[in-house]
Design an enzyme around this catalytic site. Structure first.
Site, PDB file in Angstrom:
ATOM      1  N   HIS A  53      10.429  -4.140   1.778  1.00  0.00           N
ATOM      2  CA  HIS A  53      10.171  -3.905   0.973  1.00  0.00           C
ATOM      3  C   HIS A  53      10.987  -2.462   1.626  1.00  0.00           C
ATOM      4  O   HIS A  53      11.416  -1.951   2.796  1.00  0.00           O
ATOM      5  CB  HIS A  53       8.417  -3.407   1.458  1.00  0.00           C
ATOM      6  CG  HIS A  53       7.601  -4.086   0.729  1.00  0.00           C
ATOM      7  ND1 HIS A  53       6.241  -3.381   0.680  1.00  0.00           N
ATOM      8  CD2 HIS A  53       7.300  -4.920   0.160  1.00  0.00           C
ATOM      9  CE1 HIS A  53       5.866  -4.622   0.092  1.00  0.00           C
ATOM     10  NE2 HIS A  53       6.558  -5.163  -0.104  1.00  0.00           N
ATOM     11  N   GLU A  55      10.776   0.794   2.582  1.00  0.00           N
ATOM     12  CA  GLU A  55       9.874   1.753   3.506  1.00  0.00           C
ATOM     13  C   GLU A  55      10.551   0.925   4.494  1.00  0.00           C
ATOM     14  O   GLU A  55      10.599   1.569   5.722  1.00  0.00           O
ATOM     15  CB  GLU A  55       8.634   2.244   3.427  1.00  0.00           C
ATOM     16  CG  GLU A  55       8.493   2.680   2.339  1.00  0.00           C
ATOM     17  CD  GLU A  55       8.291   2.080   0.985  1.00  0.00           C
ATOM     18  OE1 GLU A  55       7.044   2.703   0.763  1.00  0.00           O
ATOM     19  OE2 GLU A  55       8.804   0.882   1.179  1.00  0.00           O
ATOM     20  N   CYS A  83       3.172   1.570  -0.113  1.00  0.00           N
ATOM     21  CA  CYS A  83       1.293   0.041   0.307  1.00  0.00           C
ATOM     22  C   CYS A  83       1.303  -0.534   1.464  1.00  0.00           C
ATOM     23  O   CYS A  83       1.472   0.624   2.357  1.00  0.00           O
ATOM     24  CB  CYS A  83       1.940  -0.860  -0.497  1.00  0.00           C
ATOM     25  SG  CYS A  83       3.056  -2.154   1.305  1.00  0.00           S
ATOM     26  N   CYS A  86       3.555  -1.126   4.198  1.00  0.00           N
ATOM     27  CA  CYS A  86       4.773  -0.019   3.976  1.00  0.00           C
ATOM     28  C   CYS A  86       4.060   1.338   4.946  1.00  0.00           C
ATOM     29  O   CYS A  86       4.186   2.165   5.933  1.00  0.00           O
ATOM     30  CB  CYS A  86       5.142  -0.011   3.635  1.00  0.00           C
ATOM     31  SG  CYS A  86       6.343  -0.999   2.463  1.00  0.00           S
TER      32      CYS A  86
END
Length: 156
Positions: A53, A55, A83, A86
């Site tokens: 992801h 991040e 999410c 993250c």
């Protein structure tokens, strides 16, 4: 100035999104003085890695660049509300400021499924249709934990 960092995250996300490397997620990290450290984007599809992801990729890049696992004083700018994975990574990295663009409902509207993980956590992680958690061999693992504690290793 916040808009400049968010625009960098948007631009990076758009670049990789258009190459089918990942979704519309980008992230930028700045230090306590507002200087850019890292900009990254979602690379799940390109890397075949569900943890890639934006991040997390930005955190990894910033930590590597700074030679530390502690990003205290940094700010992360993300195109979407982080999410659960993250959010955890941001907290573990000691980042105390997160600026985000889109809400979880915005991601849901275009088909991303973060909400079911939030619901799983709210339900005390008890929905076996999502994930079956079973404790096994606790004594063996506790011994390992105690060994670590006795070694006076750095806590993080």
């Amino acid at each position: 100035m916040n808009e400049d960092f968010m625009q960098m995250a948007v631009d990076k996300a758009r670049e990789t999104m258009n190459k089918n490397i990942g979704g519309p997620f980008g992230a930028a990290i700045t230090d306590k003085d507002g200087k850019l450290i890292a900009v990254s984007s979602n690379r799940v599809l390109g890397d075949h890695d569900p943890t890639a992801h934006a991040e997390i990729s930005a955190i990894r890049e910033a930590c590597k660049k700074l030679g530390t696992h502690n990003l205290s004083g940094c700010t992360i700018y993300a195109t979407g509300y982080p999410c659960p994975m993250c959010l955890g990574a941001i907290i573990w990295a000691n980042i105390k400021k997160c600026r985000f663009g889109c809400r979880p409902s915005d991601a849901d509207k275009i088909g991303f499924r973060d909400d079911f993980i939030y619901e799983y956590i709210k339900g005390n992680c008890s929905n076996k249709d999502v994930l079956e958690l079973e404790e096994i061999d606790r004594e063996k693992c506790l011994k390992l934990f105690e060994e670590y504690k006795e070694m006076n290793k750095e806590m993080y």
